[in-house]
Write a protein that holds these residues in place. Structure first.
Motif, mmCIF file in Angstrom:
data_model
loop_
_atom_site.group_PDB
_atom_site.id
_atom_site.type_symbol
_atom_site.label_atom_id
_atom_site.label_comp_id
_atom_site.label_asym_id
_atom_site.label_seq_id
_atom_site.Cartn_x
_atom_site.Cartn_y
_atom_site.Cartn_z
ATOM 1 N N PHE B 447 0.817 -1.223 0.000
ATOM 2 C CA PHE B 447 0.000 0.000 0.000
ATOM 3 C C PHE B 447 0.852 1.274 0.000
ATOM 4 O O PHE B 447 0.575 2.197 -0.780
ATOM 5 N N ILE B 451 1.541 5.371 -2.453
ATOM 6 C CA ILE B 451 1.776 6.737 -2.013
ATOM 7 C C ILE B 451 3.116 7.257 -2.534
ATOM 8 O O ILE B 451 3.183 8.338 -3.109
ATOM 9 N N GLY B 453 4.649 6.325 -5.036
ATOM 10 C CA GLY B 453 4.510 6.503 -6.482
ATOM 11 C C GLY B 453 3.903 7.854 -6.798
ATOM 12 O O GLY B 453 4.396 8.603 -7.650
ATOM 13 N N LEU B 455 4.017 10.331 -4.931
ATOM 14 C CA LEU B 455 5.016 11.335 -4.523
ATOM 15 C C LEU B 455 6.185 11.383 -5.492
ATOM 16 O O LEU B 455 7.178 12.072 -5.237
ATOM 17 N N MET B 457 8.149 8.716 -6.899
ATOM 18 C CA MET B 457 9.293 7.791 -6.875
ATOM 19 C C MET B 457 9.233 6.854 -8.075
ATOM 20 O O MET B 457 8.298 6.081 -8.225
ATOM 21 N N TRP B 470 10.099 10.160 0.852
ATOM 22 C CA TRP B 470 9.812 8.757 0.501
ATOM 23 C C TRP B 470 10.280 7.777 1.571
ATOM 24 O O TRP B 470 9.892 6.614 1.559
ATOM 25 N N TYR B 473 7.853 5.700 4.062
ATOM 26 C CA TYR B 473 7.039 4.713 3.345
ATOM 27 C C TYR B 473 7.879 3.515 2.939
ATOM 28 O O TYR B 473 7.443 2.372 3.016
#
Lengths: 327, 633
Positions: B447, B451, B453, B455, B457, B470, B473
């Motif tokens: 999951f 997020i 992604g 953001l 990355m 990052w 996470y």
């Protein structure tokens, strides 16, 4: 499901430099707001399915007679939700996003942009050319005027890379033998981070770049300066440094316009000192870092195309003085 | 038939004699028994799963912190390439089709073996040698490092001068032979070897799923093989298939790869749908809601799946009209999936759901599949896809699909059929604990990837700066990864302990609806003493038919104990057509597999003459193979 709520809040509060949900241009804004709508739909759909699974758990062990209790209800749910609602939702999504929104994020119509920047991918840095100027070329740091549509021509000299500035617009690949176009438009003056998004070999991780959106006057001044040949070295040390550059390994791979250095393997260094970063945003452009990079770039960015350069102390100091003068 | 009155006992003894394989190691090497081959597949794929998992955990360790230095970029690139190739080609496909399909399909359709038993063995031996081939490359420092999709020109010799990408192209071609043979075998088996009476509309949905996967593989794999041959030729011979400077096209590789690659995604998950549609009726004691719709949907998913490949290429600058077409097709493929999801849910809601470990895994599968499927629907939006393409958002999406939707049912299926395969009951409590560990672990693992992604990355980066927001996470993902691994160990440990210590299960512990539960656990080598009577899609829930089987055994009807025999039916209606003699154990499949392995080894070493010699040996072993054919019955 409950986990979604705090995570979503956290998500909304974040604002990293490459955040797709902190958009600063019209295209990225449209995409971000579409995402929030889609997320709403998805949370609803996931809630329905989670509800059905919970219902199955609550009703566990209870069943009508026979092997097919509630078959009719099952068919109705499948046809109404599984087919009906889904088809309607998908048709709406398709027309909104692939007809309406896509019109805004596609390559701009010919002549609709004021400025063209050629973004050329190299293993592993970005070359930014300004066609129409007298050879303004820089690396890893693109400047554009704020609130002005800019055409980006995405190209490559080696493998496939991707030009991506998430806060401004969606991404586009650089395909060998092909010219791909996209528009960048920044609403506000600022610095936007971009990164290569297509795996392109060893140092794919260090192929980032900045887009500086400047006020138009500042941008014009910057561009005029970039188009000029390199400043001549002033002072004994810097002149010695130029000698190191021209006679050593440097000039085989780098270009400094206005000098005999015409290498094309590495980035154009004509105005190196005007940049804030080095090596695809890997390190800041400060004297110490630059010296470390020259001597030991393979440690900082393993596998990059630049060999470690063997210089003694005075040679390095001279070279740094020369490069530091390339404003 | 059966004018001589033999007691039932003697008939069964005669069957045992006819179907007995060789004992010991030699028996495993020469076996043509689909159950033994299924088990060989099972254990081999489990080893590859462990390898792919270790690669994933190493990557997660590297990414746990910003600027981490556990592995360098060269190793990291090999790790993600090997992880993708291993999990797709050497774990999920051989685990679902090879292990589950092999073991179960003949049992589900009331047959005694696969249609081509020796070819079935050959599929396994080729699969094994192709996997060894790839990992020998990895172990000798030639691990493929061009990502599992191997985009040109990065994988061309100019940018990848080592043999790594030769191992990649040849391993995929090699492995594809195994899958193609297996698929053809499944199709013929399901078309021709069903028990008389099992018309298409009475075939278990499990079989529809495997039929869809088999047709998918059969049509998709040649495209991948062609693509890999082009790349091999570009690299070795110096052709210019993917070189625009000489009239080639870089995007040709991508088109061909994804024409294979997207159907492949559905091929990965459709067998899992089949496992789900087997477990749900048994664990709810209710027929599947809307069986005909589900059967058609399983086929449609793969069929439409062939029309969506370019949604992997939205960012390559394809003309608008093309990408819009693929956007529409991507929307269409959602419908057959949503039909199935609602059918599974409604079956559980209206049935008598028993939330034992298998059904827990299926419930978890549905949740994970819907989660990943919904973010997949987001890719109908081309601009959004173009924004998050090749970021961790996409990684999260397809791991929810591939781990959540393809691997969860594999675990569920392991528990569900464990009693059938071993004759033992697994331990329920550790089973449920393993589910919750894996469920929580995978969500913690995947999951946050959504997020990061969003953001920004990108995927396939071996490190990242600390100021991007990052890090937290990524650390959570790494913890989730190890939690998942722990859950998998509990699962495998449970099954091992249960195998050694479990209570006897009896033939039918779940009161299952399909024919595998009509025979003993583990099933005898001939599967069924009598070819079962079938009058519905849930034959084991028809007690009269099972009583009929007992009568038939006493009367000697459809026992076929006079030879190594199997009845053949008409394709659609399942009417009895004839009895055929089946081939017995054979030393040639492993021989041919080994020779082919050596052909590929010398191809990668560019010793073409030696490769040719082993090619000739392949042909010779085919001659040996066909020297002894079963007699016409």
């Amino acid at each position: 499901m409950l986990a979604l709520v705090p995570l979503t809040l956290l998500l909304a509060s974040c604002g990293s430099a490459q955040d797709t949900l902190n958009p600063q241009g019209p295209q990225a804004k449209t995409i971000a707001s579409e995402f929030w709508w889609m997320l709403g739909g998805c949370v609803f759909a996931l809630a329905v399915i989670t509800g059905l699974l919970v219902l199955a758990w609550v009703r566990r062990g209870s069943m009508g007679p026979g092997r097919e209790p509630g078959e009719r209800a099952g068919w109705i749910v499948i046809v109404v939700f599984g087919i009906g609602v889904m088809v309607v939702g998908l048709v709406v999504l398709f027309f909104v996003s692939d007809v309406h929104i896509m019109g805004q994020t596609e390559q701009p119509a010919a002549g609709s942009t004021k400025l063209t920047v050629r973004a050329i991918g190299h293993q592993w840095y970005w070359e930014f050319d300004y066609p129409g100027t007298k050879h303004a070329v820089t690396a890893d740091e693109m400047h554009i005027p704020v609130r002005t549509p800019v055409l980006i021509e995405a190209q490559t000299t080696d493998v496939i890379h991707t030009v991506w500035v998430p806060q401004l617009n969606r991404k586009i690949d650089t395909i060998p033998g092909q010219n791909n176009e996209i528009e960048l438009y920044a609403d506000k003056v600022g610095r936007y981070r971009g990164q290569c998004n297509q795996y392109c070999g060893l140092q794919h991780a260090h192929m980032s770049f900045y887009v500086f959106a400047d006020p138009p006057a500042k941008f014009e001044a910057w561009l005029r300066k970039q188009a000029q040949p390199a400043a001549s070295p002033t002072g004994e040390l810097a002149r010695a440094g130029r000698n190191v550059f021209m006679t050593g390994a440097c000039s085989a791979c780098h270009t400094i316009r206005g000098t005999p250095a015409h290498g094309t393997v590495g980035p154009d260094l004509t105005h190196l000192a005007s940049r804030t970063t080095l090596a695809g945003l890997t390190i800041p452009n400060r004297k110490g870092y630059l010296g470390g990079w020259i001597l030991d770039s393979q440690h900082i960015k393993p596998g990059n195309q630049m060999p470690d350069i063997n210089l003694d102390g005075p040679q390095l100091q001279a070279l740094l003085a020369y490069l530091g003068g390339l404003k | 038939m059966a004018t001589v009155e033999l007691p039932a006992r003697e008939r069964v003894e005669r069957l045992e004699q006819m179907w007995q394989g060789k004992p010991g190691i030699l028996g495993w090497l020469t076996t043509t028994d689909h159950k033994k081959i299924g088990l060989l597949y099972f254990w081999t794929t489990l080893v590859f799963f462990a390898a792919g998992g270790a690669e994933a955990l190493t990557m997660r360790t590297q990414l746990a912190h910003a600027n981490n230095n556990v592995v360098g970029p060269a190793t990291y690139d090999e790790l993600f390439t090997m992880h993708g190739v291993t999990m797709i080609f050497f774990f999920i496909i051989p685990m679902t089709t090879g292990a589950f399909g092999n073991y179960l399909i003949p049992l589900l359709i009331g047959a005694r073996d696969m249609a081509f038993p020796r070819m079935n063995a050959l599929s396994y031996w080729i699969f094994l040698t192709s996997g060894l081939f790839l990992y020998i490359g990895f172990a000798t420092g030639n691990g493929p490092n061009g990502a599992w999709f191997g985009f040109t020109p990065l994988t061309e010799r100019a940018f990848s001068p080592t043999r790594a990408e030769d191992f990649y192209t040849l391993a995929l071609i090699f492995n594809g032979i195994s899958s193609s043979l297996g698929s053809a075998n499944f199709i013929v088996t399901m078309f021709k070897l069903r028990a008389p009476g099992m018309s298409f509309n009475r075939m278990p949905t499990f079989c529809y799923a495997f039929l869809a996967a088999s047709f998918g593989l059969l049509f998709a794999l040649p495209v991948l093989t062609a693509d890999c041959i082009y790349l091999y030729l570009d690299r070795i011979v110096g052709t210019h298939f993917f070189d625009p400077a000489h009239g080639g096209s870089v995007l040709l590789w991508q088109h061909l790869f994804w024409i294979f690659g997207h159907p492949e995604v559905y091929i990965l998950i459709v067998p899992a749908f089949g496992i789900a549609t087997s477990i749900i009726p048994a664990m709810t004691q209710r027929k599947l809601v809307a069986y005909p719709l589900v059967a058609i949907a399983e086929l449609l998913v793969v069929f439409i799946g062939f029309g969506v490949w370019a949604h992997h290429m939205y960012t390559t600058g394809l003309p608008t009209i093309q990408v819009v077409f693929f956007g529409a097709a991507t929307a269409m493929v959602v419908i057959p999936s949503s039909i199935q999801v609602f059918s599974w849910c409604m079956s559980m809601v209206t049935g008598r759901a028993r939330f034992k470990t298998p059904l827990l895994f299926i419930a978890g599968f549905i949740w994970m599949f819907v989660n990943g499927g919904l973010t997949g629907i987001m890719f109908v939006s081309i601009p959004f896809d173009q924004q998050v393409h090749d970021t961790y958002f996409v990684i999260a999406h397809f791991h929810y699909i591939i781990f959540g939707a393809a691997v969860f049912p594999i675990f569920g299926g392991m528990y569900y059929w464990f009693p059938k395969v071993t004759g033992k009951l697994y331990l329920e409590r550790p089973g449920q604990i393993s589910f919750w560990l894996i469920f929580v672990g995978t969500n913690l693992l995947f999951f946050p990837m959504y997020i990061v992604g969003l953001l920004g990355m990108p995927r396939q980066i071996y490190t990242y700066p600390g100021n991007m927001g990052w890090t937290a996470y990524n650390l959570a993902e790494t913890i989730g990864g190890f939690l998942t691994a722990f859950g998998i160990l509990v699962c495998v440990g449970n099954l091992l302990v249960s195998y050694l210590r479990g209570l006897p299960s009896g033939p039918d512990p779940w009161l299952g609806p399909t024919l595998e539960w009509a025979t003993s656990s583990p099933p005898p080598e001939y599967n069924f003493a009598v070819i079962p009577t079938v009058t519905s899609a849930y034959p084991n829930w028809d007690p009269e038919d099972r009583e009929e089987d007992v009568r038939k055994l006493a009367d000697g009807v459809m026992v076929l104990e006079e030879g190594h025999e199997q009845p053949v039916v008409t394709t659609a209606d399942g009417n009895f057509s004839e009895v055929i003699e089946m081939p017995h154990s054979s030393p040639w499949p492993p021989t041919l597999g080994l020779c082919l392995g050596l052909v590929f080894t010398f191809l990668v070493l560019e010793k073409f003459f030696v490769a040719g010699i082993f090619g000739a040996l392949c042909l010779l072993s085919l001659v040996g193979w066909h020297a002894k054919e079963p007699q016409e019955a």
